[in-house]
Design a protein around this motif. Structure first.
Motif, mmCIF file in Angstrom:
data_model
loop_
_atom_site.group_PDB
_atom_site.id
_atom_site.type_symbol
_atom_site.label_atom_id
_atom_site.label_comp_id
_atom_site.label_asym_id
_atom_site.label_seq_id
_atom_site.Cartn_x
_atom_site.Cartn_y
_atom_site.Cartn_z
ATOM 1 N N LYS A 22 85.991 15.192 27.253
ATOM 2 C CA LYS A 22 86.653 13.880 27.210
ATOM 3 C C LYS A 22 85.735 12.802 26.629
ATOM 4 C CE LYS A 22 89.161 10.659 30.212
ATOM 5 N NZ LYS A 22 89.614 10.391 31.606
ATOM 6 N N LYS A 23 84.430 12.931 26.863
ATOM 7 C CA LYS A 23 83.468 11.913 26.418
ATOM 8 C C LYS A 23 83.195 11.970 24.918
ATOM 9 C CE LYS A 23 81.193 12.235 30.927
ATOM 10 N NZ LYS A 23 79.964 12.647 31.657
ATOM 11 N N ILE A 24 83.483 13.123 24.297
ATOM 12 C CA ILE A 24 83.137 13.286 22.876
ATOM 13 C C ILE A 24 84.351 13.634 22.019
ATOM 14 C CG2 ILE A 24 80.762 14.009 23.391
ATOM 15 C CD1 ILE A 24 81.759 16.933 22.756
ATOM 16 N N VAL A 25 85.535 13.562 22.606
ATOM 17 C CA VAL A 25 86.717 14.107 21.926
ATOM 18 C C VAL A 25 86.981 13.434 20.578
ATOM 19 C CG1 VAL A 25 88.354 12.595 23.150
ATOM 20 C CG2 VAL A 25 89.124 14.823 22.248
ATOM 21 N N ASP A 26 86.783 12.126 20.478
ATOM 22 C CA ASP A 26 87.061 11.438 19.212
ATOM 23 C C ASP A 26 86.130 11.937 18.101
ATOM 24 O OD1 ASP A 26 89.051 9.952 20.415
ATOM 25 O OD2 ASP A 26 87.763 8.242 20.838
ATOM 26 N N GLY A 27 84.838 12.069 18.413
ATOM 27 C CA GLY A 27 83.893 12.558 17.416
ATOM 28 C C GLY A 27 84.154 13.999 17.035
ATOM 29 N N LEU A 28 84.574 14.794 18.000
ATOM 30 C CA LEU A 28 84.846 16.200 17.726
ATOM 31 C C LEU A 28 86.076 16.347 16.832
ATOM 32 C CD1 LEU A 28 83.420 18.795 18.480
ATOM 33 C CD2 LEU A 28 84.999 19.059 20.388
ATOM 34 N N ILE A 29 87.071 15.526 17.061
ATOM 35 C CA ILE A 29 88.273 15.548 16.220
ATOM 36 C C ILE A 29 87.903 15.232 14.775
ATOM 37 C CG2 ILE A 29 90.403 14.279 15.721
ATOM 38 C CD1 ILE A 29 90.810 14.102 18.786
ATOM 39 N N ARG A 30 87.000 14.267 14.599
ATOM 40 C CA ARG A 30 86.565 13.925 13.227
ATOM 41 C C ARG A 30 85.841 15.112 12.585
ATOM 42 N NH1 ARG A 30 85.582 8.902 15.743
ATOM 43 N NH2 ARG A 30 83.381 9.403 16.100
ATOM 44 N N CYS A 31 85.028 15.820 13.348
ATOM 45 C CA CYS A 31 84.325 16.994 12.800
ATOM 46 C C CYS A 31 85.308 18.063 12.348
ATOM 47 C CB CYS A 31 83.380 17.579 13.849
ATOM 48 S SG CYS A 31 81.896 16.592 14.159
ATOM 49 N N MET A 32 86.432 18.177 13.047
ATOM 50 C CA MET A 32 87.410 19.210 12.721
ATOM 51 C C MET A 32 88.248 18.867 11.494
ATOM 52 S SD MET A 32 88.656 20.770 16.371
ATOM 53 C CE MET A 32 87.542 21.849 17.285
ATOM 54 N N ASP A 33 88.001 17.696 10.913
ATOM 55 C CA ASP A 33 88.601 17.402 9.614
ATOM 56 C C ASP A 33 88.014 18.290 8.529
ATOM 57 O OD1 ASP A 33 90.348 15.448 10.457
ATOM 58 O OD2 ASP A 33 88.989 13.785 10.069
ATOM 59 N N ASP A 34 86.815 18.804 8.781
ATOM 60 C CA ASP A 34 86.143 19.721 7.853
ATOM 61 C C ASP A 34 86.732 21.117 8.050
ATOM 62 O OD1 ASP A 34 84.249 21.507 6.588
ATOM 63 O OD2 ASP A 34 82.783 19.879 6.655
ATOM 64 N N ASP A 35 87.265 21.695 6.983
ATOM 65 C CA ASP A 35 87.905 23.014 7.065
ATOM 66 C C ASP A 35 86.940 24.117 7.489
ATOM 67 O OD1 ASP A 35 90.338 22.016 6.340
ATOM 68 O OD2 ASP A 35 90.122 22.489 4.209
ATOM 69 N N ARG A 36 85.653 23.850 7.433
ATOM 70 C CA ARG A 36 84.688 24.879 7.804
ATOM 71 C C ARG A 36 84.516 24.987 9.320
ATOM 72 N NH1 ARG A 36 79.740 22.940 4.241
ATOM 73 N NH2 ARG A 36 80.462 21.002 5.222
ATOM 74 N N VAL A 37 85.127 24.081 10.075
ATOM 75 C CA VAL A 37 85.102 24.151 11.535
ATOM 76 C C VAL A 37 86.432 24.727 12.011
ATOM 77 C CG1 VAL A 37 84.857 22.871 13.691
ATOM 78 C CG2 VAL A 37 83.573 22.148 11.660
ATOM 79 N N TYR A 38 86.381 25.811 12.758
ATOM 80 C CA TYR A 38 87.619 26.364 13.314
ATOM 81 C C TYR A 38 88.310 25.297 14.165
ATOM 82 C CZ TYR A 38 86.494 31.299 12.231
ATOM 83 O OH TYR A 38 86.219 32.500 11.614
ATOM 84 N N ARG A 39 89.604 25.159 13.956
ATOM 85 C CA ARG A 39 90.379 24.244 14.797
ATOM 86 C C ARG A 39 90.784 25.009 16.059
ATOM 87 N NH1 ARG A 39 90.937 23.007 9.476
ATOM 88 N NH2 ARG A 39 90.844 20.795 8.962
ATOM 89 N N PHE A 40 89.786 25.210 16.883
ATOM 90 C CA PHE A 40 89.901 26.040 18.080
ATOM 91 C C PHE A 40 88.953 25.500 19.137
ATOM 92 C CE2 PHE A 40 87.484 29.204 20.478
ATOM 93 C CZ PHE A 40 88.478 29.866 21.178
ATOM 94 N N LEU A 41 89.436 25.413 20.383
ATOM 95 C CA LEU A 41 88.569 25.025 21.488
ATOM 96 C C LEU A 41 88.883 25.884 22.715
ATOM 97 C CD1 LEU A 41 88.520 21.118 21.278
ATOM 98 C CD2 LEU A 41 86.693 22.700 20.627
ATOM 99 N N HIS A 42 87.837 26.292 23.395
ATOM 100 C CA HIS A 42 87.953 27.047 24.639
ATOM 101 C C HIS A 42 87.639 26.078 25.782
ATOM 102 C CE1 HIS A 42 86.314 30.586 27.288
ATOM 103 N NE2 HIS A 42 87.380 29.993 27.825
ATOM 104 N N ILE A 43 88.697 25.684 26.519
ATOM 105 C CA ILE A 43 88.567 24.653 27.555
ATOM 106 C C ILE A 43 89.095 25.219 28.873
ATOM 107 C CG2 ILE A 43 88.901 22.191 28.005
ATOM 108 C CD1 ILE A 43 90.263 22.034 25.222
ATOM 109 N N PRO A 44 88.249 25.742 29.743
ATOM 110 C CA PRO A 44 88.726 26.327 30.997
ATOM 111 C C PRO A 44 89.354 25.283 31.920
ATOM 112 C CG PRO A 44 86.499 27.051 30.498
ATOM 113 C CD PRO A 44 86.805 25.922 29.574
ATOM 114 N N VAL A 45 90.537 25.566 32.417
ATOM 115 C CA VAL A 45 91.182 24.676 33.390
ATOM 116 C C VAL A 45 90.972 25.199 34.809
ATOM 117 C CG1 VAL A 45 93.441 25.803 33.173
ATOM 118 C CG2 VAL A 45 93.317 23.445 33.984
ATOM 119 N N GLN A 46 90.972 26.512 34.998
ATOM 120 C CA GLN A 46 90.685 27.242 36.238
ATOM 121 C C GLN A 46 91.797 27.198 37.283
ATOM 122 O OE1 GLN A 46 88.641 29.153 35.495
ATOM 123 N NE2 GLN A 46 86.658 28.414 34.873
ATOM 124 N N SER A 47 92.568 26.114 37.381
ATOM 125 C CA SER A 47 93.676 26.059 38.333
ATOM 126 C C SER A 47 94.617 24.929 37.953
ATOM 127 C CB SER A 47 93.152 25.832 39.762
ATOM 128 O OG SER A 47 94.236 25.706 40.680
#
Length: 409
Positions: free
Chosen positions: A217-242
């Motif tokens: 949540k603290k870095i989501v905006d910057g990470l979204i910008r990084c994913m504008d680059d096609d060389r970054v998989y548009r994939f995230l593994h985010i455990p919710v657990q319950s």
């Protein structure tokens, strides 16, 4: 002398295993194809759940009977060294925090085997970016093995990244216990280091490793910008657990089910078709039928591309180990229910992709053909031999719940 590194568990462990392999090669040791052919076996252990711990102990016994020289590394070497010492009183036991001493320990014990040998970089590389985490999950034994967050220096990571690309890597996996909190201890963050890495020219793909929702949540905006680059998989593994807030509180996860879903909504609004993977622990102590139903509802609402389900496993020394366990029958029933639901949801998610076209990277060889990964990290089986590291255009023709089928265009 020949060595063999036998790694288990997470991507982080496999990445560290490869580093240990490079250290062995630098001292002139040649790599064996399997443990049977090796003089020295480096057993890189995992102890995340009880079944894995038992598997490690059984493997130790097997290697001992084979009369191998054994170096035990990984998480078990940190949190359960006594269990190893009982079985291997004369072997080296080296926790992750002491990997910087690995080469010297091997040299002191076995000596140099010869001049340095060159290791060959394949088309996949694993780059650990930090040790430890900032979490305090009540069920987790890994935090005892890895400790608090220790981020690696950006300059070193960028240098390693450049080296991987230069040596032919086409897929680079960034890994840590929680990649989202990278740099929080040294005044930087994941989007910053990722942006520096992407300055390296080349046609490759970067996969970002597992991250916890409260730090993402603290870095989501910057990470979204990084994913504008096609060389970054548009994939995230985010455990919710319950899906139950009561259980999440008892787990000390630091977020609610609602805030998790809101975070996923932000990602999907900004990156349409982003692939989301998540984890669920079923049967956590105190989990009621209502808690279980809330988790099922979350699974239906989330519609994750990949869902990993684990039955709760009590780990020694954790807070959850002192909690009253649910009956094994209940764990089995709930796990079966969630697995059936997971298969239905994943199949439905995959089915809508039939007819879609993607540029994909050949990453591994499977039983049914070559597995290629789309830009959203979705696995597609192509029933032909394609050299690993090759980019191909594919059309999706069919699917299963956990993967797609396609043909080259």
């Amino acid at each position: 002398m020949k060595y063999y590194v036998e790694s288990y568990g997470c991507t982080m462990n496999y990445g560290e295993g490869r580093r240990l392999s490079r250290d062995m090669a630098s001292m002139g040791y040649s790599e064996a194809l399997c443990a049977d052919d090796a003089d020295i076996v480096i057993l890189n252990t995992c102890t995340v759940v009880e079944t894995t711990e038992k598997k490690m102990l059984a493997r130790i016994s097997e290697l001992k009977k084979m009369k191998k020289e054994i170096i035990v590394t990984g998480c078990m070497a940190k949190v359960q060294p006594k269990r190893i010492e009982i079985r291997l009183p004369d072997s080296v036991i080296l926790p992750p925090s002491d990997y910087h001493q690995f080469a010297q320990i091997v040299m002191d014990r076995y000596g140099l085997a010869g001049p340095p040998l060159q290791t060959i970089q394949g088309t996949e590389a694993i780059l650990p970016i930090a040790q430890g985490c900032l979490g305090n999950c009540s069920y987790c034994i890994t935090k005892f093995a890895r400790g608090r967050l220790l981020s690696y220096e950006p300059e070193t990571l960028v240098k390693d990244f450049d080296s991987f690309v230069r040596e032919g890597a086409k897929e680079i996996l960034l890994t840590a216990q929680d990649t989202a909190c990278y740099g929080f201890d040294i005044g930087t963050d994941l989007p910053t280091i990722l942006s520096s890495m992407l300055r390296t020219e080349g046609d490759y793909r970067v996969r970002i490793g597992m991250m916890n929702p409260n730090h993402l949540k603290k870095i989501v905006d910057g990470l979204i910008r990084c994913m504008d680059d096609d060389r970054v998989y548009r994939f995230l593994h985010i455990p919710v657990q319950s899906g139950s807030n009561a259980i999440l509180r008892n787990m000390h996860r630091g977020y609610t089910a609602e805030s998790f879903l809101e975070l996923v909504d932000v990602l999907r609004q900004n990156i349409p078709e982003i692939s989301i993977a998540t984890d669920i622990i079923t049967g956590f102590p105190g989990e009621t039928d209502e808690d279980h139903e809330l988790t099922k509802e979350l699974v239906k609402t989330l519609r994750a591309d990949t869902l990993n389900i684990t039955r709760f496993s009590s780990r020694p020394g954790t807070e959850a180990a002192s909690m009253e366990l649910l009956h094994g029958r209940i764990l089995k029933e709930r796990s079966t229910e969630l697995t059936d639901l997971k298969n239905k949801v994943e199949y439905d998610v995959n089915k809508r992709l039939i007819g879609s076209r993607f540029r994909a990277l050949a990453t591994e060889t499977g039983k049914e053909g070559t597995i290629v990964r789309t830009g959203y990290y979705r696995p597609v089986v192509i029933r032909e031999d394609i050299p690993l590291g090759t980019f191909v255009d594919v059309e999706i023709t069919d699917c299963r719940s956990t993967y797609l089928f396609g043909q080259r265009l």
